[in-house]
Design a protein around this motif. Structure first.
Motif, PDB file in Angstrom:
ATOM      1  N   PHE A   1       0.862  -0.961   0.073  1.00 42.94           N
ATOM      2  CA  PHE A   1      -0.218  -0.410   0.200  1.00 42.94           C
ATOM      3  C   PHE A   1       0.922   1.196   0.021  1.00 42.94           C
ATOM      4  O   PHE A   1       0.291   1.951  -0.350  1.00 42.94           O
ATOM      5  CB  PHE A   1      -0.859   0.014   1.501  1.00 42.94           C
ATOM      6  N   SER A   2       1.953   1.054   0.840  1.00 48.23           N
ATOM      7  CA  SER A   2       2.705   2.133   0.506  1.00 48.23           C
ATOM      8  C   SER A   2       3.401   2.977  -0.908  1.00 48.23           C
ATOM      9  O   SER A   2       3.191   3.289  -1.189  1.00 48.23           O
ATOM     10  CB  SER A   2       3.927   2.052   1.408  1.00 48.23           C
ATOM     11  N   PHE A   3       3.599   1.472  -1.413  1.00 45.51           N
ATOM     12  CA  PHE A   3       4.252   1.521  -2.939  1.00 45.51           C
ATOM     13  C   PHE A   3       2.841   2.545  -3.653  1.00 45.51           C
ATOM     14  O   PHE A   3       3.217   3.253  -4.513  1.00 45.51           O
ATOM     15  CB  PHE A   3       5.000   0.590  -3.291  1.00 45.51           C
ATOM     16  N   ALA A   4       2.382   1.741  -3.671  1.00 44.65           N
ATOM     17  CA  ALA A   4       0.938   1.927  -4.522  1.00 44.65           C
ATOM     18  C   ALA A   4       0.790   3.662  -3.794  1.00 44.65           C
ATOM     19  O   ALA A   4       0.104   4.635  -5.008  1.00 44.65           O
ATOM     20  CB  ALA A   4      -0.538   1.114  -3.620  1.00 44.65           C
ATOM     21  N   VAL A   5       0.702   4.226  -3.109  1.00 53.70           N
ATOM     22  CA  VAL A   5       0.877   5.665  -2.328  1.00 53.70           C
ATOM     23  C   VAL A   5       1.750   6.116  -3.152  1.00 53.70           C
ATOM     24  O   VAL A   5       1.351   7.475  -3.536  1.00 53.70           O
ATOM     25  CB  VAL A   5       0.887   5.731  -1.253  1.00 53.70           C
ATOM     26  N   LEU A   6       2.604   5.841  -3.165  1.00 56.56           N
ATOM     27  CA  LEU A   6       3.902   6.435  -3.367  1.00 56.56           C
ATOM     28  C   LEU A   6       4.001   6.998  -5.161  1.00 56.56           C
ATOM     29  O   LEU A   6       3.787   8.366  -5.334  1.00 56.56           O
ATOM     30  CB  LEU A   6       5.276   5.690  -3.757  1.00 56.56           C
ATOM     31  N   PHE A   7       3.199   5.841  -6.251  1.00 62.39           N
ATOM     32  CA  PHE A   7       3.114   5.701  -7.450  1.00 62.39           C
ATOM     33  C   PHE A   7       2.301   6.978  -7.677  1.00 62.39           C
ATOM     34  O   PHE A   7       1.894   7.950  -8.367  1.00 62.39           O
ATOM     35  CB  PHE A   7       3.690   4.561  -7.859  1.00 62.39           C
ATOM     36  N   TRP A   8       0.934   7.111  -6.881  1.00 61.00           N
ATOM     37  CA  TRP A   8      -0.239   7.513  -6.762  1.00 61.00           C
ATOM     38  C   TRP A   8      -0.379   9.064  -7.167  1.00 61.00           C
ATOM     39  O   TRP A   8      -0.376   9.735  -7.445  1.00 61.00           O
ATOM     40  CB  TRP A   8      -1.224   7.048  -5.897  1.00 61.00           C
ATOM     41  N   VAL A   9       0.564   9.451  -6.142  1.00 56.18           N
ATOM     42  CA  VAL A   9       0.931  10.647  -5.271  1.00 56.18           C
ATOM     43  C   VAL A   9       2.115  11.801  -6.516  1.00 56.18           C
ATOM     44  O   VAL A   9       1.575  12.142  -6.758  1.00 56.18           O
ATOM     45  CB  VAL A   9       1.618  10.813  -4.094  1.00 56.18           C
ATOM     46  N   SER A  10       2.797  10.712  -7.086  1.00 60.26           N
ATOM     47  CA  SER A  10       3.674  10.983  -7.756  1.00 60.26           C
ATOM     48  C   SER A  10       3.048  10.913  -9.055  1.00 60.26           C
ATOM     49  O   SER A  10       3.606  12.276  -9.889  1.00 60.26           O
ATOM     50  CB  SER A  10       4.836  10.391  -8.124  1.00 60.26           C
ATOM     51  N   GLY A  11       2.437  10.467  -9.694  1.00 61.03           N
ATOM     52  CA  GLY A  11       2.009  10.353 -11.216  1.00 61.03           C
ATOM     53  C   GLY A  11       0.726  12.003 -10.574  1.00 61.03           C
ATOM     54  O   GLY A  11       0.707  12.348 -11.400  1.00 61.03           O
ATOM     55  N   PHE A  12       0.260  12.069  -9.570  1.00 63.91           N
ATOM     56  CA  PHE A  12      -1.058  13.119  -9.814  1.00 63.91           C
ATOM     57  C   PHE A  12       0.020  14.120  -9.657  1.00 63.91           C
ATOM     58  O   PHE A  12      -1.094  15.663  -9.644  1.00 63.91           O
ATOM     59  CB  PHE A  12      -2.548  13.062  -9.087  1.00 63.91           C
ATOM     60  N   ASP A  13       1.102  14.462  -9.187  1.00 62.55           N
ATOM     61  CA  ASP A  13       1.527  15.750  -9.025  1.00 62.55           C
ATOM     62  C   ASP A  13       1.798  16.490  -9.681  1.00 62.55           C
ATOM     63  O   ASP A  13       2.586  17.293  -9.837  1.00 62.55           O
ATOM     64  CB  ASP A  13       2.658  15.527  -7.554  1.00 62.55           C
ATOM     65  N   ILE A  14       2.915  14.923 -10.698  1.00 64.86           N
ATOM     66  CA  ILE A  14       3.198  15.829 -12.197  1.00 64.86           C
ATOM     67  C   ILE A  14       2.184  16.180 -12.347  1.00 64.86           C
ATOM     68  O   ILE A  14       2.282  17.345 -13.467  1.00 64.86           O
ATOM     69  CB  ILE A  14       3.202  14.596 -13.038  1.00 64.86           C
ATOM     70  N   ILE A  15       0.821  15.517 -12.670  1.00 68.60           N
ATOM     71  CA  ILE A  15      -0.169  16.403 -13.830  1.00 68.60           C
ATOM     72  C   ILE A  15      -0.226  17.577 -13.148  1.00 68.60           C
ATOM     73  O   ILE A  15      -0.741  19.164 -13.854  1.00 68.60           O
ATOM     74  CB  ILE A  15      -2.116  15.736 -13.436  1.00 68.60           C
ATOM     75  N   TYR A  16      -0.768  18.233 -12.088  1.00 72.76           N
ATOM     76  CA  TYR A  16      -0.281  19.551 -11.543  1.00 72.76           C
ATOM     77  C   TYR A  16       0.616  20.436 -11.712  1.00 72.76           C
ATOM     78  O   TYR A  16       0.211  21.418 -11.686  1.00 72.76           O
ATOM     79  CB  TYR A  16      -0.682  19.475  -9.469  1.00 72.76           C
ATOM     80  N   ALA A  17       1.875  19.819 -11.565  1.00 70.82           N
ATOM     81  CA  ALA A  17       2.444  20.223 -12.659  1.00 70.82           C
ATOM     82  C   ALA A  17       3.259  21.090 -13.954  1.00 70.82           C
ATOM     83  O   ALA A  17       3.939  21.530 -13.634  1.00 70.82           O
ATOM     84  CB  ALA A  17       4.151  19.594 -11.324  1.00 70.82           C
ATOM     85  N   LEU A  18       2.071  20.368 -14.091  1.00 68.68           N
ATOM     86  CA  LEU A  18       1.329  20.957 -15.651  1.00 68.68           C
ATOM     87  C   LEU A  18       1.813  22.806 -15.848  1.00 68.68           C
ATOM     88  O   LEU A  18       2.515  23.225 -16.431  1.00 68.68           O
ATOM     89  CB  LEU A  18       0.724  20.560 -16.211  1.00 68.68           C
ATOM     90  N   GLN A  19       1.026  23.163 -14.224  1.00 66.92           N
ATOM     91  CA  GLN A  19       0.954  24.360 -15.104  1.00 66.92           C
ATOM     92  C   GLN A  19       1.443  25.175 -14.932  1.00 66.92           C
ATOM     93  O   GLN A  19       1.756  26.204 -14.440  1.00 66.92           O
ATOM     94  CB  GLN A  19      -0.027  24.717 -13.082  1.00 66.92           C
ATOM     95  N   ASP A  20       2.766  24.893 -13.727  1.00 64.00           N
ATOM     96  CA  ASP A  20       3.959  25.596 -13.072  1.00 64.00           C
ATOM     97  C   ASP A  20       5.182  25.124 -14.194  1.00 64.00           C
ATOM     98  O   ASP A  20       5.935  25.504 -14.111  1.00 64.00           O
ATOM     99  CB  ASP A  20       4.589  24.921 -12.073  1.00 64.00           C
ATOM    100  N   VAL A  21       4.620  24.793 -15.446  1.00 63.75           N
ATOM    101  CA  VAL A  21       6.480  24.525 -16.247  1.00 63.75           C
ATOM    102  C   VAL A  21       6.154  25.986 -16.780  1.00 63.75           C
ATOM    103  O   VAL A  21       8.019  25.918 -16.205  1.00 63.75           O
ATOM    104  CB  VAL A  21       6.176  24.211 -17.797  1.00 63.75           C
ATOM    105  N   ASP A  22       6.225  26.949 -16.754  1.00 62.20           N
ATOM    106  CA  ASP A  22       6.718  28.656 -17.649  1.00 62.20           C
ATOM    107  C   ASP A  22       7.469  28.656 -16.073  1.00 62.20           C
ATOM    108  O   ASP A  22       8.950  29.408 -16.159  1.00 62.20           O
ATOM    109  CB  ASP A  22       5.929  29.128 -17.866  1.00 62.20           C
ATOM    110  N   PHE A  23       7.083  28.776 -15.283  1.00 55.53           N
ATOM    111  CA  PHE A  23       7.506  29.215 -13.663  1.00 55.53           C
ATOM    112  C   PHE A  23       8.843  28.491 -13.394  1.00 55.53           C
ATOM    113  O   PHE A  23       9.623  29.066 -13.145  1.00 55.53           O
ATOM    114  CB  PHE A  23       6.539  29.305 -12.418  1.00 55.53           C
TER     115      PHE A  23
END
Length: 202
Positions: A73-95
């Motif tokens: 479950f910990s590894f599932a959380v690791l990959f889950w959070v990392s995946g959606f943080d990448i999506i969120y970071a799409l907004q910050d590319v220019d910055f």
């Protein structure tokens, strides 16, 4: 912050020895994350690791030992959070580029970053499924898995490299629904079906 760090370590002392000795490790990961965007695009995985400490940490607090299921479950959380943080970071590319900060979207571009996010979410879903098979969960659990996986698919269907208008819907709403409903169905499975018949010690 210093007060809270000290209080955290002190509190772990009254839980058990293993939690106490590992408390500096947890603190290091959480505090270290804030600096990672300055030197590595893997910052998303460090954030995922910080939150991934929760399942195994809770298990250690209750039992005082490691086991297979909470690690999955910990590894599932690791990959889950990392995946959606990448999506969120799409907004910050220019910055990020203007400030010489590192992120997967800034390094690989938005399209490739979404592919990485999809891979991480595939790994997360696979681990959740593996955990269900290993621990012989009942049908409540599998309903939760279906909702969790459905929300992963949904968030990737609404975010496009050239259209980021629904990033917050994917980042906040979809993942919030996924986590809460999955938790409810796991608890329901444990409470109503009591199907822990694994050869491991859960």
């Amino acid at each position: 912050m210093i007060f809270n760090c000290i209080a955290f370590v002190i509190c772990t002392f009254f839980i058990n020895k293993l939690c106490f000795f590992l408390s500096p490790v947890a603190l290091f990961v959480i505090l270290f994350y804030s600096y990672t965007k300055r030197f590595t695009a893997l910052c998303h995985l460090v954030l995922g690791l910080g939150l991934a400490l929760a399942p195994i940490g809770a298990y250690l607090a209750v039992t005082g030992r490691f086991d297979v299921l909470p690690v999955l479950f910990s590894f599932a959380v690791l990959f889950w959070v990392s995946g959606f943080d990448i999506i969120y970071a799409l907004q910050d590319v220019d910055f990020d580029k203007s400030e010489s900060l590192y992120s997967i979207p800034a390094i690989l571009g938005k399209k490739n970053a979404l592919r990485v996010s999809e891979l991480l979410h595939f790994l997360s879903a696979s681990l959740v499924i593996a955990a269900g098979l290993i621990a012989y969960f009942g049908w409540f659990y599998w309903i939760g898995v279906a909702v969790f996986c459905g929300m992963l698919i949904y968030q990737h269907s609404i975010v496009k490299p050239n259209d980021l208008r629904k990033v917050n819907l994917a980042f906040m709403t979809a993942n919030g629904i996924a986590s809460v409903i999955f938790a409810v169905f796991v608890i329901a499975d444990l409470f109503f079906t009591r199907t822990f018949r694994s050869p491991f010690h859960y």
